[in-house]
Design an enzyme around this catalytic site. Sequence first.
Site, PDB file in Angstrom:
ATOM      1  CG  ASP A   1       3.274  39.276  62.901  1.00 36.14           C
ATOM      2  OD1 ASP A   1       2.546  38.391  62.419  1.00 36.14           O
ATOM      3  OD2 ASP A   1       2.815  40.267  63.510  1.00 36.14           O
TER       4      ASP A   1
ATOM      5  CG  HIS B   1       1.483  44.237  62.020  1.00 41.52           C
ATOM      6  ND1 HIS B   1       0.618  44.792  62.930  1.00 41.52           N
ATOM      7  CD2 HIS B   1       1.541  42.910  62.296  1.00 41.52           C
ATOM      8  CE1 HIS B   1       0.147  43.852  63.724  1.00 41.52           C
ATOM      9  NE2 HIS B   1       0.701  42.697  63.367  1.00 41.52           N
TER      10      HIS B   1
ATOM     11  CD  GLU C   1       0.029  40.581  59.861  1.00 41.10           C
ATOM     12  OE1 GLU C   1      -1.059  40.074  60.155  1.00 41.10           O
ATOM     13  OE2 GLU C   1       1.091  40.320  60.485  1.00 41.10           O
TER      14      GLU C   1
ATOM     15  CG  HIS D   1       0.952  35.687  60.557  1.00 34.62           C
ATOM     16  ND1 HIS D   1       0.374  36.934  60.619  1.00 34.62           N
ATOM     17  CD2 HIS D   1       0.274  35.012  59.573  1.00 34.62           C
ATOM     18  CE1 HIS D   1      -0.588  37.029  59.717  1.00 34.62           C
ATOM     19  NE2 HIS D   1      -0.666  35.871  59.066  1.00 34.62           N
TER      20      HIS D   1
ATOM     21  CG  HIS E   1      -3.725  43.725  62.787  1.00 33.65           C
ATOM     22  ND1 HIS E   1      -2.806  43.534  61.777  1.00 33.65           N
ATOM     23  CD2 HIS E   1      -3.632  42.625  63.580  1.00 33.65           C
ATOM     24  CE1 HIS E   1      -2.196  42.361  61.941  1.00 33.65           C
ATOM     25  NE2 HIS E   1      -2.687  41.796  63.039  1.00 33.65           N
TER      26      HIS E   1
ATOM     27  CD  GLU F   1       0.185  42.112  66.570  1.00 30.99           C
ATOM     28  OE1 GLU F   1       1.118  41.429  66.090  1.00 30.99           O
ATOM     29  OE2 GLU F   1      -0.947  42.174  66.045  1.00 30.99           O
TER      30      GLU F   1
END
Length: 279
Positions: free
Chosen positions: A8, A104, A10, A60, A115, A134
Site C-alpha cells: 500500500d 495505514h 499511505e 494502492h 481510512h 484494511e
Amino acid sequence: MRVYISADMEGITGLVDAEDVQPSGRDYELGRLMMTEDVNAAISGALSGGATDVLVNDAHGPMRNLFPGELHPRARLIKGRPKPMSMLEGLEADFGIVLCVGFHARAGAPGVMSHSFMGHEIEDMWLDGRPVGEIGLLHAAAAAIGVPVGLLTGDDAACAEMTEWDSGVTTVAVKTARDRFAAELRPPAESRAAIQAAAHSAVAGLLASPREPDLAQKPKALAVRWQSAAVATHLLGIPGVTRTDSRTVEVTARMPDLYRLLGIFLRVATTLTNQAPYC
C-alpha cells in the site's frame, strides 16, 4: 519459501498527505519512488532470510504506483486493476508468508491518512462486531487461504492496529502520526534498514518454526456503514446483503469469499459516488 508482498502507499516512509499518494498530487512521483524503495527493502530482507520466490502486488489506489524498472530484479509484480482479490491478488496457499508494506490505520483511527478502502465514503466497518479496516480484513483473508501475515510496515497507528489483531506479526513504524496529515518521519535510510532487517527475521523465523494454518474458518459477518444511504440501498440487490439501518449493510460469508464480495461493494459504491479519498 514463496513470499507474498502486498504494498500500500499511505504507510510508506516519508509520505503524509494526499499530494504524496494520488496521481494528481504534486509529490506523487516522489511518493512512487519512496514506495518502490520501501518494497525493495522488504524484498532484499525476504531473500536474505530464505525466500526462493517473491511476488509483489501493487495494492494502492490505481495499483500502478511501483516503478517496475526500479523493482528488485528477483521479484515479480502484479500491476493494475480491477483484481478480484484486490490487495491480496495472486496469494495462494503455497506461499509461506505475507509481508504488508506501507499500510495505514482504519477509518476514524488517529493515524496518517487513515481510512478504510474508500476515503470518507466508508465511515466504519466491523468484522463479527469488531471494528476493522484494511489491516484486519487482509489478515483474516490471508489466514483463510492458509498463509500467515509475518510483517507490517506503516505509521505507529497501523502497527498498533496489526498488533491488536495478531501480536505475533513483526511491525516496523516508519513514522509517528502527529495528525491525519502530519507525522514525525524516520530517516529513510534508517527506515529501510529496519524494514530489511524485519523482513529477514520474519521469513527466517517462519522457516525455522512454521505456523500451522487454521483452515477451519467459520463464516464471518461483515458490516459496512457508508456515508451515503444510496450505496446501502443499491447493495441490497446483492443476494445475502441486509440493511441494519439506512446507511449500514451486513453480509455473512466465509473468508476469503467475503473479501471478494467487499470488492463488489466498492465497485458499486464507486459508480454512485464521486468523493475525493481524503477530503
